[in-house]
Design a protein around this motif. Structure first.
Motif, PDB file in Angstrom:
ATOM      1  N   GLU A  98       0.835  -1.191   0.000  1.00  0.00           N
ATOM      2  CA  GLU A  98       0.000   0.000   0.000  1.00  0.00           C
ATOM      3  C   GLU A  98       0.872   1.244   0.000  1.00  0.00           C
ATOM      4  OE1 GLU A  98      -3.619   1.897   2.702  1.00  0.00           O
ATOM      5  OE2 GLU A  98      -3.317  -0.284   2.638  1.00  0.00           O
ATOM      6  N   THR A 132      -7.904   3.081  -1.149  1.00  0.00           N
ATOM      7  CA  THR A 132      -6.506   2.728  -0.957  1.00  0.00           C
ATOM      8  C   THR A 132      -5.836   2.657  -2.318  1.00  0.00           C
ATOM      9  OG1 THR A 132      -6.999   0.349  -1.026  1.00  0.00           O
ATOM     10  CG2 THR A 132      -6.987   1.418   1.140  1.00  0.00           C
ATOM     11  N   ARG A 174      -2.317   0.943  -4.041  1.00  0.00           N
ATOM     12  CA  ARG A 174      -1.148   0.100  -3.794  1.00  0.00           C
ATOM     13  C   ARG A 174      -0.451  -0.240  -5.090  1.00  0.00           C
ATOM     14  NH1 ARG A 174      -2.005  -5.500  -4.293  1.00  0.00           N
ATOM     15  NH2 ARG A 174      -4.190  -6.127  -4.579  1.00  0.00           N
TER      16      ARG A 174
END
Length: 305
Positions: free
Chosen positions: A125, A134, A136
């Protein structure tokens, strides 16, 4: 920005053609604008596409071959010229930091935009984007260090209007239920689960310039939209392996094996004047939605599952 769509700014690989500009992909995600691999001419392509450089909030570079980064100075100059007041996060392989520094200071200019560099050293991440999702990276297989990217929105819950009406819930009590997880009405405790349902988060993956490897599958797993290079047709698979690229059929097989919903093919070699064979090779491997990307195309993210 109040929509989620991918704007294709360029679909060429190393050599642009009359129909295909160098790479450039703008993911419009609510109030965020993520620009992937800005190749030469990206600033001009944005003008043709009718999207503003001031809307870019993050820039993600997979690697430092020119067709994936030569447009960075122009884009940053345009963001400064347009007077964007927000900082711009820039993600890139740490091994190419010297190229990043050269690109952002490649000419005499008055850079106004505040850059937040995020050199990537390994899978995982990335620094918190603060945007309700998120972000990543995963290492890919190419002659120079390369990372692909994946964006994931967390799952949530949403109210079901019919259930709220059945229980006579409206107004401030609904907000209280959302905050506390339960409310008491007429001596009965009503929980949030009774009047809501799962709302799966959306996901997006960007895979560019790589042979087949674990990182490709890691990024593609169950994603709503996969943007993936398909530099060669299947008949030229040996060239793909030699130069560190994928064929259209390989890209489609990844999508089929990974549960992808919408497959977007791009990054085509200049040797192909038409893309009919790319589509045929991909269709032989994947029966889901396939988009053979063209410059200035807009592709909406598929509806939630």
């Amino acid at each position: 920005m109040s929509q989620r769509e991918l704007v294709i700014l360029g679909t060429a690989s190393q050599v642009p053609t009359k129909q295909r500009n160098h790479n450039g992909y703008l993911l419009r995600w609510d109030r965020e604008g993520l620009l992937f691999d800005p190749g030469e001419g990206t600033q001009r392509q944005m003008s043709f596409a009718g999207v503003a450089a001031s809307g870019i909030t993050r820039i993600c570079i997979t690697h430092f071959h020119g067709d994936h980064c030569f447009g960075l100075p122009g884009v940053l100059g345009r963001i400064s010229l347009d007077g964007a007041l927000h900082p711009v996060g820039v993600y890139f392989p740490a091994s190419g930091e010297v190229f990043y520094e050269r690109l952002i200071d490649s000419s005499a200019h008055n850079r106004q935009v505040e850059l937040e560099p995020h050199p990537i050293t390994d899978n995982g991440e990335l620094p918190p984007p603060g945007a309700g999702f998120t972000l990543r990276a995963a290492r890919l297989s190419h002659p120079v260090e390369t990372f692909g990217y994946r964006l994931d929105e967390p799952d949530s819950r949403r109210f079901v209007p019919e259930r709220l009406r059945e229980l006579g819930l409206s107004g401030p009590v609904v907000g209280e239920l959302q905050r506390r997880g339960e409310v008491e009405i007429g001596g009965r405790t009503i929980t949030l689960d009774e009047v809501s349902e799962d709302r799966p988060g959306q996901s997006f993956a960007f895979v560019m310039d790589t042979r087949l490897c674990d990182g490709v599958y890691d990024l593609a797993r169950d994603v709503d939209m996969l943007v993936i290079e398909s530099t060669f047709v299947d008949a030229d698979e040996q060239l793909a392996v030699e130069y560190g690229h994928l064929t259209a059929g390989q890209a489609a097989r990844v999508a089929a094996e990974s549960g992808v919903r919408t497959l977007v093919l791009t990054h085509y070699s200049q040797r192909y004047r038409t893309l009919d064979q790319h589509l045929a090779d991909a269709r032989a491997q994947f029966d889901g939605e396939i988009v053979v990307a063209e410059d200035l195309m807009r592709i909406p993210l598929p509806p939630r599952r």
